[in-house]
Design a protein around this motif. Sequence first.
Motif, mmCIF file in Angstrom:
data_model
loop_
_atom_site.group_PDB
_atom_site.id
_atom_site.type_symbol
_atom_site.label_atom_id
_atom_site.label_comp_id
_atom_site.label_asym_id
_atom_site.label_seq_id
_atom_site.Cartn_x
_atom_site.Cartn_y
_atom_site.Cartn_z
ATOM 1 N N LEU A 71 0.833 -1.195 0.000
ATOM 2 C CA LEU A 71 0.000 0.000 0.000
ATOM 3 C C LEU A 71 0.876 1.255 0.000
ATOM 4 C CD1 LEU A 71 -2.731 1.391 0.094
ATOM 5 C CD2 LEU A 71 -2.751 1.009 2.578
ATOM 6 N N ALA A 72 1.914 1.267 0.834
ATOM 7 C CA ALA A 72 2.810 2.426 0.902
ATOM 8 C C ALA A 72 3.544 2.657 -0.415
ATOM 9 C CB ALA A 72 3.827 2.242 2.031
ATOM 10 N N LEU A 73 3.724 1.607 -1.192
ATOM 11 C CA LEU A 73 4.407 1.708 -2.488
ATOM 12 C C LEU A 73 3.446 1.968 -3.645
ATOM 13 C CD1 LEU A 73 6.984 -1.163 -2.011
ATOM 14 C CD2 LEU A 73 7.499 1.295 -2.285
ATOM 15 N N SER A 74 2.189 2.164 -3.334
ATOM 16 C CA SER A 74 1.196 2.397 -4.380
ATOM 17 C C SER A 74 0.915 3.893 -4.525
ATOM 18 C CB SER A 74 -0.092 1.640 -4.066
ATOM 19 O OG SER A 74 -0.757 2.239 -2.971
ATOM 20 N N ASP A 75 -0.005 4.190 -5.392
ATOM 21 C CA ASP A 75 -0.370 5.581 -5.657
ATOM 22 C C ASP A 75 -1.845 5.770 -5.329
ATOM 23 O OD1 ASP A 75 -0.225 8.196 -6.479
ATOM 24 O OD2 ASP A 75 -0.410 7.728 -8.605
ATOM 25 N N THR A 76 -2.173 5.593 -4.054
ATOM 26 C CA THR A 76 -3.556 5.754 -3.624
ATOM 27 C C THR A 76 -3.624 6.865 -2.581
ATOM 28 O OG1 THR A 76 -3.434 4.234 -1.749
ATOM 29 C CG2 THR A 76 -3.917 3.266 -3.918
ATOM 30 N N GLY A 77 -4.816 7.226 -2.209
ATOM 31 C CA GLY A 77 -4.988 8.265 -1.199
ATOM 32 C C GLY A 77 -4.449 7.875 0.158
ATOM 33 N N GLN A 78 -4.395 6.586 0.448
ATOM 34 C CA GLN A 78 -3.896 6.122 1.738
ATOM 35 C C GLN A 78 -2.394 5.860 1.731
ATOM 36 O OE1 GLN A 78 -7.031 3.698 3.980
ATOM 37 N NE2 GLN A 78 -7.097 2.908 1.889
ATOM 38 N N ALA A 79 -1.810 5.734 0.549
ATOM 39 C CA ALA A 79 -0.406 5.347 0.430
ATOM 40 C C ALA A 79 0.526 6.303 1.170
ATOM 41 C CB ALA A 79 -0.012 5.256 -1.043
ATOM 42 N N ARG A 80 0.343 7.597 1.007
ATOM 43 C CA ARG A 80 1.219 8.575 1.649
ATOM 44 C C ARG A 80 1.148 8.450 3.161
ATOM 45 N NH1 ARG A 80 0.023 13.148 3.963
ATOM 46 N NH2 ARG A 80 -2.016 13.235 2.974
ATOM 47 N N ARG A 81 -0.034 8.273 3.683
ATOM 48 C CA ARG A 81 -0.190 8.169 5.139
ATOM 49 C C ARG A 81 0.486 6.914 5.691
ATOM 50 N NH1 ARG A 81 -4.830 10.722 3.211
ATOM 51 N NH2 ARG A 81 -5.383 12.595 4.397
ATOM 52 N N VAL A 82 0.323 5.809 4.997
ATOM 53 C CA VAL A 82 0.972 4.572 5.429
ATOM 54 C C VAL A 82 2.482 4.703 5.297
ATOM 55 C CG1 VAL A 82 1.237 2.104 4.917
ATOM 56 C CG2 VAL A 82 -1.043 3.145 4.945
ATOM 57 N N ALA A 83 2.946 5.275 4.196
ATOM 58 C CA ALA A 83 4.387 5.490 4.018
ATOM 59 C C ALA A 83 4.930 6.379 5.133
ATOM 60 C CB ALA A 83 4.662 6.104 2.653
ATOM 61 N N ASN A 84 4.205 7.425 5.488
ATOM 62 C CA ASN A 84 4.646 8.299 6.576
ATOM 63 C C ASN A 84 4.773 7.531 7.889
ATOM 64 O OD1 ASN A 84 4.878 10.569 4.999
ATOM 65 N ND2 ASN A 84 2.863 11.363 5.535
ATOM 66 N N PHE A 85 3.826 6.649 8.172
ATOM 67 C CA PHE A 85 3.906 5.833 9.382
ATOM 68 C C PHE A 85 5.162 4.963 9.370
ATOM 69 C CE2 PHE A 85 3.183 1.585 11.173
ATOM 70 C CZ PHE A 85 3.180 1.929 12.523
ATOM 71 N N LEU A 86 5.391 4.258 8.267
ATOM 72 C CA LEU A 86 6.544 3.361 8.183
ATOM 73 C C LEU A 86 7.861 4.130 8.258
ATOM 74 C CD1 LEU A 86 5.192 0.922 5.451
ATOM 75 C CD2 LEU A 86 5.350 0.510 7.925
ATOM 76 N N MET A 87 7.926 5.283 7.614
ATOM 77 C CA MET A 87 9.163 6.075 7.654
ATOM 78 C C MET A 87 9.388 6.699 9.022
ATOM 79 S SD MET A 87 9.452 7.730 3.836
ATOM 80 C CE MET A 87 7.803 8.426 3.823
ATOM 81 N N ALA A 88 8.320 7.065 9.715
ATOM 82 C CA ALA A 88 8.470 7.596 11.072
ATOM 83 C C ALA A 88 9.025 6.519 12.000
ATOM 84 C CB ALA A 88 7.134 8.118 11.589
ATOM 85 N N TRP A 89 8.602 5.292 11.808
ATOM 86 C CA TRP A 89 9.116 4.174 12.589
ATOM 87 C C TRP A 89 10.593 3.936 12.249
ATOM 88 C CZ3 TRP A 89 7.299 -1.465 11.318
ATOM 89 C CH2 TRP A 89 7.951 -2.380 12.145
ATOM 90 N N TRP A 90 10.927 3.977 10.981
ATOM 91 C CA TRP A 90 12.289 3.707 10.507
ATOM 92 C C TRP A 90 13.265 4.773 11.007
ATOM 93 C CZ3 TRP A 90 14.737 -0.101 7.812
ATOM 94 C CH2 TRP A 90 15.929 0.201 7.174
ATOM 95 N N ASN A 91 12.878 6.051 10.857
ATOM 96 C CA ASN A 91 13.769 7.148 11.243
ATOM 97 C C ASN A 91 12.998 8.463 11.232
ATOM 98 O OD1 ASN A 91 15.757 9.034 11.610
ATOM 99 N ND2 ASN A 91 17.061 8.341 9.941
ATOM 100 N N GLY A 92 12.178 8.666 12.241
ATOM 101 C CA GLY A 92 11.338 9.855 12.321
ATOM 102 C C GLY A 92 12.086 11.172 12.251
ATOM 103 N N PRO A 93 13.216 11.332 12.968
ATOM 104 C CA PRO A 93 13.908 12.625 12.921
ATOM 105 C C PRO A 93 14.332 13.039 11.513
ATOM 106 C CG PRO A 93 14.696 11.350 14.783
ATOM 107 C CD PRO A 93 13.804 10.433 13.968
#
Length: 106
Positions: free
Chosen positions: A21-43
């Motif tokens: 989903l995070a790798l797709s181009d949907t309305g939810q993709a950006r939000r999911v990607a933001n969650f995963l990236m915040a977990w990976w390295n939020g700062p």
Amino acid sequence: MTSITTDYDAARAALTRLIPLALSDTGQARRVANFLMAWWNGPDLGHFEIADLFALDIDVANDISTIIGFLGQSRRGAIYIDSLGFAEEMQDIIAMWRTTAAPTKA
């Protein structure tokens, strides 16, 4: 009351749904990607706005809740997505959504 399973297997299963989903181009993709990236390295990669859960389908929000529950229950200390076998996928998500950020975690 609905219970969300938060063990290792549930967390990996949730990630197998969230990553595509995070790798797709949907309305939810950006939000999911933001969650995963915040977990990976939020700062370096940004933070996840809790209110973004309101804009997600319930199944997607439950998958994020599963991950948060799993992380909160861990007695092993910090757990990052790469230790669950998804380092390469995270590099792809970062490349897609944060072209100016370095794709490393803190």
